[in-house]
Motif scaffolding. Sequence first.
Motif, PDB file in Angstrom:
ATOM      1  N   ASN A   2      -1.510  13.901  -6.914  1.00 29.89           N
ATOM      2  CA  ASN A   2      -1.610  13.662  -5.145  1.00 29.89           C
ATOM      3  C   ASN A   2      -1.053  12.501  -4.660  1.00 29.89           C
ATOM      4  N   THR A   3      -1.054  12.036  -3.911  1.00 27.12           N
ATOM      5  CA  THR A   3       0.299  10.675  -3.410  1.00 27.12           C
ATOM      6  C   THR A   3      -0.423   9.694  -2.743  1.00 27.12           C
ATOM      7  N   GLY A   4      -1.317  10.834  -2.418  1.00 28.07           N
ATOM      8  CA  GLY A   4      -2.886   9.869  -1.258  1.00 28.07           C
ATOM      9  C   GLY A   4      -3.617   9.592  -1.773  1.00 28.07           C
ATOM     10  N   ILE A   5      -3.924  10.281  -3.588  1.00 24.44           N
ATOM     11  CA  ILE A   5      -5.306  10.108  -4.367  1.00 24.44           C
ATOM     12  C   ILE A   5      -4.759   8.258  -4.516  1.00 24.44           C
ATOM     13  N   LEU A   6      -3.460   8.712  -5.403  1.00 22.29           N
ATOM     14  CA  LEU A   6      -2.940   7.169  -5.865  1.00 22.29           C
ATOM     15  C   LEU A   6      -2.849   5.791  -5.485  1.00 22.29           C
ATOM     16  N   LEU A   7      -2.150   6.477  -3.419  1.00 24.44           N
ATOM     17  CA  LEU A   7      -2.138   4.757  -2.643  1.00 24.44           C
ATOM     18  C   LEU A   7      -4.273   5.253  -2.766  1.00 24.44           C
ATOM     19  N   ILE A  44      -4.448  -7.684   2.767  1.00 24.55           N
ATOM     20  CA  ILE A  44      -2.970  -7.063   4.362  1.00 24.55           C
ATOM     21  C   ILE A  44      -2.398  -5.117   3.338  1.00 24.55           C
ATOM     22  N   ALA A  45      -1.932  -5.986   1.869  1.00 25.14           N
ATOM     23  CA  ALA A  45      -1.833  -4.534   1.242  1.00 25.14           C
ATOM     24  C   ALA A  45      -2.587  -3.559   0.782  1.00 25.14           C
ATOM     25  N   ALA A  46      -4.082  -4.631   1.202  1.00 25.00           N
ATOM     26  CA  ALA A  46      -4.868  -2.976  -0.049  1.00 25.00           C
ATOM     27  C   ALA A  46      -5.013  -2.501   1.727  1.00 25.00           C
ATOM     28  N   VAL A  47      -5.282  -2.475   2.749  1.00 23.14           N
ATOM     29  CA  VAL A  47      -5.350  -1.978   3.509  1.00 23.14           C
ATOM     30  C   VAL A  47      -4.220  -1.032   4.513  1.00 23.14           C
ATOM     31  N   LEU A  48      -2.792  -1.265   4.109  1.00 26.37           N
ATOM     32  CA  LEU A  48      -1.659  -0.686   4.481  1.00 26.37           C
ATOM     33  C   LEU A  48      -1.772   0.710   3.101  1.00 26.37           C
ATOM     34  N   ALA A  49      -1.999   0.390   2.036  1.00 28.69           N
ATOM     35  CA  ALA A  49      -2.033   1.212   0.781  1.00 28.69           C
ATOM     36  C   ALA A  49      -3.366   2.093   1.638  1.00 28.69           C
ATOM     37  N   THR A  50      -4.765   2.208   1.634  1.00 33.30           N
ATOM     38  CA  THR A  50      -6.341   2.832   1.734  1.00 33.30           C
ATOM     39  C   THR A  50      -5.214   3.666   2.877  1.00 33.30           C
ATOM     40  N   ALA A  51      -5.061   3.190   4.064  1.00 32.41           N
ATOM     41  CA  ALA A  51      -4.899   4.392   5.213  1.00 32.41           C
ATOM     42  C   ALA A  51      -3.543   4.861   5.355  1.00 32.41           C
ATOM     43  N   SER A  52      -1.888   4.352   4.293  1.00 28.60           N
ATOM     44  CA  SER A  52      -1.490   5.415   4.089  1.00 28.60           C
ATOM     45  C   SER A  52      -2.019   6.411   2.710  1.00 28.60           C
ATOM     46  N   GLY A  53      -2.220   6.054   2.195  1.00 27.61           N
ATOM     47  CA  GLY A  53      -3.434   7.024   1.453  1.00 27.61           C
ATOM     48  C   GLY A  53      -3.983   7.872   1.799  1.00 27.61           C
ATOM     49  N   ILE A  54      -4.563   7.376   3.121  1.00 26.55           N
ATOM     50  CA  ILE A  54      -5.693   8.144   4.137  1.00 26.55           C
ATOM     51  C   ILE A  54      -4.493   9.284   4.501  1.00 26.55           C
ATOM     52  N   LEU A  55      -3.786   8.960   4.733  1.00 31.55           N
ATOM     53  CA  LEU A  55      -3.045   9.800   6.212  1.00 31.55           C
ATOM     54  C   LEU A  55      -1.826  11.118   5.419  1.00 31.55           C
ATOM     55  N   ARG A  56      -1.823  10.420   3.781  1.00 28.65           N
ATOM     56  CA  ARG A  56      -1.058  11.368   3.515  1.00 28.65           C
ATOM     57  C   ARG A  56      -2.073  12.512   3.005  1.00 28.65           C
ATOM     58  N   LEU A  57      -3.085  12.046   2.644  1.00 31.15           N
ATOM     59  CA  LEU A  57      -3.880  13.492   2.469  1.00 31.15           C
ATOM     60  C   LEU A  57      -4.658  13.589   3.294  1.00 31.15           C
ATOM     61  N   VAL A  58      -4.567  13.781   5.085  1.00 31.83           N
ATOM     62  CA  VAL A  58      -4.877  14.065   6.362  1.00 31.83           C
ATOM     63  C   VAL A  58      -4.018  15.122   6.531  1.00 31.83           C
TER      64      VAL A  58
END
Length: 58
Positions: A2-7, A44-58
């Motif tokens: 899953n892309t969210g988990i990868l992010l 900053i990149a880590a926060v953006l990747a983590t937020a994107s991953g969470i949003l992809r999972l939701v």
Amino acid sequence: MNTGILLLVLGGFLIGGAWSTWRADPGPQGRSGPQVGFAGILLIAAVLATASGILRLV
């Protein structure tokens, strides 16, 4: 995979890189400007990747 988990995994690696850069030996004069800047960019990149991953999972 899953892309969210990868992010989320990518965000974790970036957080680890930011922490490692921040905890590097500061020397007698303290941390250098590029060291602080690089750690900030990684964070900053880590926060953006983590937020994107969470949003992809939701």
